[in-house]
Design a protein around this motif. Structure first.
Motif: not given
Length: 323
Positions: A256-262
Motif C-alpha cells: 500500500n503506497p500510503l502505509e509507512p514502512c518504518c
C-alpha cells in the motif's frame, strides 16, 4: 532492483548535470556543485528534510534503519536511501532546527566571508523546498482547520520575503517546490486507515500552491525576467501514488503506497526510536525497497524514484541552461 538502482543513479546524474553549466566539461564526473572552481555552476538548496542529505546531525536520519538501502548505513538522509535532494519549514515547527530565515542568514554570512561570491549566485541555481512541516505542525497541534487560510497567507507572505532575499543576494535562477499533497502523508492518511489520501488537507496544498504560483508570477512580471520557476511536487506525488494504487487493485500483494514502512505504533516521525534498553520502538515492513513512504512523512528511495519518473520530462525545462 539492480536495474532500478541504475535508473535512479542515471536520473540523479541527469538532475545534477542539468543543474551545472554546459561549459564545465568536468562537471559530469565530479558533480560541479561541489567544485570550488569559481566558473562552475552550483546548486544551492534551502528547505526541509525532503532535500537534506546530512545536515541534521542529531536527528533520526543518523540512526538505523535510515540509509539501509543506500548507502547501507545511516548517513543523514531521511529515508532508507536516496532522496530528491527537506529539512525544516518557514516558521518554527515541531522539528528542532533552523527555519528558512535562519538558513538564509547563515548563507548570507558565507557570502560575507567570501566562501561564495556574487558571481557564484548569479551563475547558479537555487532550489527552495519548504512549507509542509509548517502545515503538519499546524494540523497536529489541533488548531482549527477553518483558520488555516489565515495561517497560509502569513506563511506564503513570509516565504515570498525569503525568496526576495535570496534573489537580492544575487541569485538569478530560483526554483520553488510546490507543496506535496499533505493529505497523502501517512501521518495524515492514517485517519482513513491508509485507504486513501485525505482530500480536505490536499486542498490545503492546492490552495497554497495556487497562492505561491500567483505571487511568483507577479514577482517575475515585476522583475521582467522568469527568475522564479516551480517544481511540481503536488501532481508528481499524486500521480505516482495513484499509479501504484491502480496496480495494487490488479495485484493485491503489492505494498500500500500510503502505509509507512518504518513507523511507530502511533503516529509520529521517530523511525529508529529505541527505549532505554536499546529495544526497537518501531516496526519495519518486509520489503522497504518496494514501499512508497519510508516513515510517516518521508518517501522511501522507491517513492522518490516514482516521483522522479513523473518529474523527468519537466527537469530539462526547469533546470536547463536557458532557465
Amino acid at each position: 532492483m539492480v536495474k532500478q538502482n541504475q535508473s535512479i543513479m542515471a536520473l540523479l546524474l541527469l538532475f545534477l548535470i542539468l543543474a551545472i553549466s554546459a561549459e564545465v566539461e568536468g562537471a559530469k564526473k565530479s558533480y560541479g556543485m561541489y567544485n570550488n572552481d569559481n566558473n562552475s555552476v552550483k546548486l544551492f538548496v534551502f528547505g526541509d528534510s525532503y532535500v537534506d542529505t546530512g545536515n541534521f546531525i542529531h536527528s533520526g536520519a543518523y540512526k538505523p534503519p535510515s540509509g539501509m538501502t543506500f548507502p547501507g548505513y545511516p548517513a543523514g538522509r531521511f529515508g532508507n536511501g536516496r532522496i530528491i535532494t527537506d529539512y525544516l519549514g518557514i516558521f518554527k515547527t515541531l522539528v528542532d532546527g533552523p527555519n528558512l530565515t535562519i538558513q538564509i542568514d547563515s548563507f548570507e554570512q558565507l557570502i560575507k566571508q567570501n566562501v561564495y561570491s556574487k558571481t557564484d549566485l548569479e551563475s547558479s541555481i537555487v532550489l527552495v523546498n519548504a512549507g509542509a512541516n509548517d502545515y503538519t505542525t499546524f494540523i497536529l497541534k489541533d488548531r482549527n482547520i477553518f483558520e488555516i487560510h489565515k495561517f497560509m497567507k502569513s506563511l506564503v507572505d513570509e516565504m515570498i520575503v525569503s525568496l526576495i532575499r535570496i534573489h537580492n543576494l544575487g541569485a538569478k535562477k530560483i526554483v520553488v517546490s510546490l507543496l506535496q499533497p499533505i493529505g497523502c502523508l501517512p501521518t495524515i492518511s492514517v485517519a482513513s486507515l491508509y485507504i486513501d489520501c485525505i482530500d480536505l488537507f490536499n486542498l490545503v496544498s492546492r490552495d497554497h500552491n495556487k497562492m505561491i504560483l500567483g505571487n511568483l508570477e507577479d514577482l517575475n512580471k515585476e522583475i521582467g525576467k522568469p527568475i522564479f520557476r516551480t517544481l511540481d511536487l503536488y501532481n508528481s506525488f499524486l500521480s505516482a501514488i495513484r499509479t501504484i494504487q491502480k496496480k495494487r487493485k490488479e495485484n493485491s500483494t503489492l505494498i500500500n503506497p500510503l502505509e509507512p514502512c518504518c513507523a511507530l505504533g502511533s503516529v509520529g516521525y521517530d523511525c529508529g526510536k529505541v527505549d532505554e534498553k536499546g529495544e526497537k520502538k518501531y516496526t519495519l515492513c518486509e520489503k522497504p525497497e518496494l514501499s512508497f513512504f519510508w516513515d510517516n512523512a518521508h518517501p522511501s528511495q522507491n517513492g522518490w524514484y516514482s516521483v522522479f519518473m513523473q518529474l523527468e520530462s519537466s527537469l530539462g525545462q526547469i533546470f536547463g541552461k536557458n532557465l
